[in-house]
Design a protein around this motif. Structure first.
Motif, PDB file in Angstrom:
ATOM      1  N   ILE A  31       0.861  -1.182   0.000  1.00 55.88           N
ATOM      2  CA  ILE A  31       0.000   0.000   0.000  1.00 55.88           C
ATOM      3  C   ILE A  31       0.894   1.226   0.000  1.00 55.88           C
ATOM      4  CG2 ILE A  31      -1.713   1.331   1.311  1.00 55.88           C
ATOM      5  CD1 ILE A  31      -2.764  -1.251   2.473  1.00 55.88           C
ATOM      6  N   ASN A  32       0.519   2.234  -0.764  1.00 56.84           N
ATOM      7  CA  ASN A  32       1.301   3.481  -0.817  1.00 56.84           C
ATOM      8  C   ASN A  32       2.775   3.202  -1.115  1.00 56.84           C
ATOM      9  OD1 ASN A  32      -1.033   4.929  -0.169  1.00 56.84           O
ATOM     10  ND2 ASN A  32      -0.616   4.881   2.027  1.00 56.84           N
ATOM     11  N   ASP A  33       3.009   2.256  -2.019  1.00 56.42           N
ATOM     12  CA  ASP A  33       4.367   1.884  -2.444  1.00 56.42           C
ATOM     13  C   ASP A  33       5.198   1.271  -1.324  1.00 56.42           C
ATOM     14  OD1 ASP A  33       3.934   2.827  -5.077  1.00 56.42           O
ATOM     15  OD2 ASP A  33       4.398   4.879  -4.434  1.00 56.42           O
ATOM     16  N   ALA A  34       4.543   0.798  -0.269  1.00 62.14           N
ATOM     17  CA  ALA A  34       5.253   0.151   0.832  1.00 62.14           C
ATOM     18  C   ALA A  34       4.704  -1.257   1.013  1.00 62.14           C
ATOM     19  CB  ALA A  34       5.095   0.944   2.124  1.00 62.14           C
ATOM     20  N   TYR A  94     -17.647  -8.388  13.311  1.00 64.76           N
ATOM     21  CA  TYR A  94     -16.721  -8.683  12.218  1.00 64.76           C
ATOM     22  C   TYR A  94     -17.411  -8.838  10.864  1.00 64.76           C
ATOM     23  CZ  TYR A  94     -12.714  -9.293  15.336  1.00 64.76           C
ATOM     24  OH  TYR A  94     -11.687  -9.085  16.221  1.00 64.76           O
ATOM     25  N   SER A  95     -18.675  -9.229  10.859  1.00 71.43           N
ATOM     26  CA  SER A  95     -19.378  -9.329   9.581  1.00 71.43           C
ATOM     27  C   SER A  95     -19.565  -7.961   8.946  1.00 71.43           C
ATOM     28  CB  SER A  95     -20.742 -10.011   9.774  1.00 71.43           C
ATOM     29  OG  SER A  95     -21.571  -9.248  10.638  1.00 71.43           O
ATOM     30  N   TYR A  96     -19.507  -6.897   9.760  1.00 69.67           N
ATOM     31  CA  TYR A  96     -19.641  -5.536   9.258  1.00 69.67           C
ATOM     32  C   TYR A  96     -18.281  -4.885   9.019  1.00 69.67           C
ATOM     33  CZ  TYR A  96     -24.563  -5.818  10.665  1.00 69.67           C
ATOM     34  OH  TYR A  96     -25.881  -6.189  10.791  1.00 69.67           O
ATOM     35  N   SER A  97     -17.441  -4.867  10.059  1.00 69.39           N
ATOM     36  CA  SER A  97     -16.214  -4.067   9.971  1.00 69.39           C
ATOM     37  C   SER A  97     -14.941  -4.895   9.913  1.00 69.39           C
ATOM     38  CB  SER A  97     -16.126  -3.106  11.166  1.00 69.39           C
ATOM     39  OG  SER A  97     -15.892  -3.810  12.371  1.00 69.39           O
ATOM     40  N   GLY A  98     -15.045  -6.216  10.016  1.00 67.05           N
ATOM     41  CA  GLY A  98     -13.854  -7.050   9.973  1.00 67.05           C
ATOM     42  C   GLY A  98     -13.009  -6.853   8.735  1.00 67.05           C
ATOM     43  N   PRO A  99     -13.612  -6.812   7.529  1.00 71.08           N
ATOM     44  CA  PRO A  99     -12.806  -6.600   6.313  1.00 71.08           C
ATOM     45  C   PRO A  99     -12.078  -5.260   6.313  1.00 71.08           C
ATOM     46  CG  PRO A  99     -14.944  -7.541   5.748  1.00 71.08           C
ATOM     47  CD  PRO A  99     -15.021  -7.162   7.203  1.00 71.08           C
ATOM     48  N   CYS A 100     -12.723  -4.209   6.821  1.00 76.66           N
ATOM     49  CA  CYS A 100     -12.073  -2.900   6.860  1.00 76.66           C
ATOM     50  C   CYS A 100     -10.926  -2.900   7.871  1.00 76.66           C
ATOM     51  CB  CYS A 100     -13.091  -1.815   7.213  1.00 76.66           C
ATOM     52  SG  CYS A 100     -12.415  -0.132   7.203  1.00 76.66           S
ATOM     53  N   ALA A 101     -11.147  -3.479   9.049  1.00 75.51           N
ATOM     54  CA  ALA A 101     -10.114  -3.504  10.085  1.00 75.51           C
ATOM     55  C   ALA A 101      -8.858  -4.217   9.595  1.00 75.51           C
ATOM     56  CB  ALA A 101     -10.657  -4.174  11.342  1.00 75.51           C
ATOM     57  N   ALA A 102      -9.038  -5.211   8.729  1.00 77.16           N
ATOM     58  CA  ALA A 102      -7.886  -5.976   8.238  1.00 77.16           C
ATOM     59  C   ALA A 102      -6.862  -5.066   7.561  1.00 77.16           C
ATOM     60  CB  ALA A 102      -8.358  -7.060   7.270  1.00 77.16           C
ATOM     61  N   TRP A 103      -7.311  -4.014   6.908  1.00 79.99           N
ATOM     62  CA  TRP A 103      -6.379  -3.105   6.226  1.00 79.99           C
ATOM     63  C   TRP A 103      -5.444  -2.438   7.237  1.00 79.99           C
ATOM     64  CZ3 TRP A 103      -6.218  -1.579   0.899  1.00 79.99           C
ATOM     65  CH2 TRP A 103      -7.101  -2.289   0.090  1.00 79.99           C
ATOM     66  N   ALA A 130      -6.506   3.299   9.153  1.00 85.37           N
ATOM     67  CA  ALA A 130      -5.375   4.187   8.894  1.00 85.37           C
ATOM     68  C   ALA A 130      -4.170   3.717   9.687  1.00 85.37           C
ATOM     69  CB  ALA A 130      -5.733   5.622   9.283  1.00 85.37           C
ATOM     70  N   TYR A 131      -2.990   4.184   9.276  1.00 89.24           N
ATOM     71  CA  TYR A 131      -1.780   3.926  10.037  1.00 89.24           C
ATOM     72  C   TYR A 131      -0.950   5.191  10.106  1.00 89.24           C
ATOM     73  CZ  TYR A 131       0.908   3.850   5.642  1.00 89.24           C
ATOM     74  OH  TYR A 131       1.486   4.185   4.455  1.00 89.24           O
TER      75      TYR A 131
END
Length: 326
Positions: free
Chosen positions: A38-41, A58-67, A322-323
């Motif tokens: 992500i972002n060339d890293a 997790y059925s709602y936000s689990g996929p997003c949290a994985a990022w 985000a990170y």
């Protein structure tokens, strides 16, 4: 004060899978759907010691949290600070756990008793009431992800980082800055990582938030009612996205005051606004000491919603990941 007891995994089998094998497969699937870079890293992002991630089922936000979790660099971590908002009681200030361990379906995470005591000795923290600690999902929903990423990073259980759970209450901007200053040295310590728990806009009558930007004009915000239930310029979900983007831009800008002012204007229901605010204040202090354009500011990598609202009677919750490199 001696920590004792185990905080049970109360949301298992409801908000997330209670069977460790099924849960492990699910998290592996979520993480596997995130690109390798992500972002060339390449992931995890080197030095990404801070993340923002959602805390819904997790059925709602689990996929997003994985990022966020795939970006998180745990390679040097000896302890994980977990900051979340209070949903079960009104809290002013911040509070610490009295439990010695936090359970997950995979096993227990050990609370870092010396650090918790060190924070308690400042006199700035309350103790979480046991009932509210057990019931608080903003902390628990991160535990399986933390355990999963720990096992992916470390080969031996004796290397696993300890946990520092902190409940962040309804503080005003100056109070957030005070707690940010208190936590900044911990954030700067290379042994520590920070996980910040937050969902974004909770939109709908059931959340008492139906703010809408007609014509995408944020200077003309209004509240929808059943009489104006299906606007089309823009559709409601696009207005929600705009409100969230304003909050995201304020966070990514790195200035705590801008985020506070954004929420004052839009009243966006970002439930983790105070944990985010405290962390932003800490990052901003570190940035002043060592300016670096690549550090100390959140980079957002994912945005999702539980549904796309079309009419007044609909509702949705937004999620973002985000990170930040420290």
């Amino acid at each position: 004060m001696k920590l004792s007891g185990i905080r049970g995994a109360g949301k298992a089998d409801s908000w997330y899978e209670g069977d460790p094998d099924v849960l492990s497969d699910q998290l592996d699937g979520f993480l596997g759907d995130v690109p390798a870079s992500i972002n060339d890293a390449s992931l995890p992002v080197p030095g990404a010691k801070v993340i923002i991630a959602p805390h819904a089922g997790y059925s709602y936000s689990g996929p997003c949290a994985a990022w966020a979790y795939k970006c998180l660099d745990l390679s040097k971590a000896k302890r994980i600070f977990l900051l979340g908002p209070s949903h079960t009681y009104y809290l002013r200030g911040c509070a610490l756990t009295k439990f010695a361990r936090y359970a997950t379906p995979f096993g227990d995470l050990t609370v870092d008793e010396p650090i918790v005591q060190e924070l308690r000795d400042t006199g700035k923290f309350q103790d979480m009431p046991t009932y509210n600690d057990v019931e608080e999902h903003s902390l628990e929903m991160h535990l399986p992800y933390i355990f999963k990423r720990i096992t992916q990073t470390f080969s031996s259980a004796d290397q696993y980082p300890t946990l520092v759970p902190i409940l962040v209450g309804d503080n005003k901007g100056p109070e957030e800055k005070q707690f940010g200053a208190l936590l900044a040295p911990y954030l700067q310590d290379p042994d520590n990582v920070f996980v910040v728990s937050s969902d974004f806009c909770h939109w709908g009558d059931r959340f008492s938030y139906t703010t809408y930007a007609p014509g995408c004009d944020v200077n003309s915000l209004t509240s929808l009612t059943y009489k104006t239930r299906r606007p089309t310029d823009p559709p409601i979900h696009e207005s929600i996205k705009l409100l969230d983007q304003l909050a995201i831009d304020a966070i990514a800008g790195g200035h705590h005051d801008d985020f506070v002012n954004n929420l004052r204007k839009t009243k966006n229901t970002v439930c983790g606004r105070h944990p985010i605010g405290v962390t932003m204040a800490a990052l901003e202090l570190l940035a002043q000491e060592a300016p670096d354009a690549e550090k100390y500011k959140f980079k957002f990598v994912q945005y999702q919603r539980s549904s796309l609202v079309e009419i007044f009677s609909d509702s949705s919750v937004s999620y973002a990941s985000a990170y930040a490199i420290v």
